[in-house]
Design a protein around this motif. Sequence first.
Motif, PDB file in Angstrom:
ATOM      1  N   PHE A   1     -11.131  -2.154   3.961  1.00 56.55           N
ATOM      2  CA  PHE A   1      -9.723  -2.394   4.277  1.00 56.55           C
ATOM      3  C   PHE A   1      -9.007  -1.099   4.643  1.00 56.55           C
TER       4      PHE A   1
ATOM      5  N   GLU B   1      -7.219  -0.414   8.247  1.00 56.81           N
ATOM      6  CA  GLU B   1      -5.817   0.023   8.323  1.00 56.81           C
ATOM      7  C   GLU B   1      -5.686   1.278   9.188  1.00 56.81           C
TER       8      GLU B   1
ATOM      9  N   THR C   1      -2.051  -3.274   3.816  1.00 59.38           N
ATOM     10  CA  THR C   1      -2.738  -3.272   2.524  1.00 59.38           C
ATOM     11  C   THR C   1      -2.086  -2.226   1.629  1.00 59.38           C
TER      12      THR C   1
ATOM     13  N   TRP D   1      -2.010  -1.395  -1.552  1.00 56.77           N
ATOM     14  CA  TRP D   1      -2.751  -0.647  -2.567  1.00 56.77           C
ATOM     15  C   TRP D   1      -3.808   0.245  -1.955  1.00 56.77           C
ATOM     16  N   VAL D   2      -4.236  -0.037  -0.730  1.00 56.89           N
ATOM     17  CA  VAL D   2      -5.246   0.788  -0.060  1.00 56.89           C
ATOM     18  C   VAL D   2      -4.588   1.885   0.772  1.00 56.89           C
ATOM     19  N   SER D   3      -3.489   1.537   1.437  1.00 54.33           N
ATOM     20  CA  SER D   3      -2.914   2.440   2.429  1.00 54.33           C
ATOM     21  C   SER D   3      -1.772   3.299   1.913  1.00 54.33           C
TER      22      SER D   3
END
Length: 185
Positions: A43, A47, A155, A157-159
């Motif tokens: 993910f 992104e 995303t 929490w990822v980005s």
Amino acid sequence: MTAQIGILAPRLRRKFMEWCENRRGATAVEFALVSVPFFFLIFGLLEVCLLFIMSTVLEHSLGEASRKIRTGQAQDSGFTKVEFRQEVCSNFYDLLDCDERLYIDVRSLDKFSTADLTTPLGGDGEIDDTDFKYDPGSANDIVAVRVFYEWELMTPWVSTPLSNLPNNRHLIQTNAVFRNEPFGD
């Protein structure tokens, strides 16, 4: 009573050992352990790829729209700020929204060295567009065009490391500084 406990102890020990050696479900446990970092990377990669694609789309759109200023077509046809904005938006290929997240600043300059290409962020981290203009200049003028787009990251929490604006957004900026052609002669 102790005789019965003595008989049960080996049987319990054997059942416990069978349970420890049982491998059913090991694949599910291994997948559960590996899937979290795997999907985090996937993910995150998607992104970053989307961010680069949108940045390229914005840069292409600015290049195509600013060509009308550079060649004098915008000045000859009386382009307004709204019409120039529509020209920028017409090259988005429906990948970006042409809404309140798009900011455009066009100004003529005295020298190339006076071009201000910094990001106009206010004290709250939001874009401060109060000083933005639309001045495409005339023939042989130096013009700086800056386009900003607030990309909402998908995303959160990822980005988070990609976020450079509040509320999990990333500011995409592209610039063009050029000398207008000697049009109108």
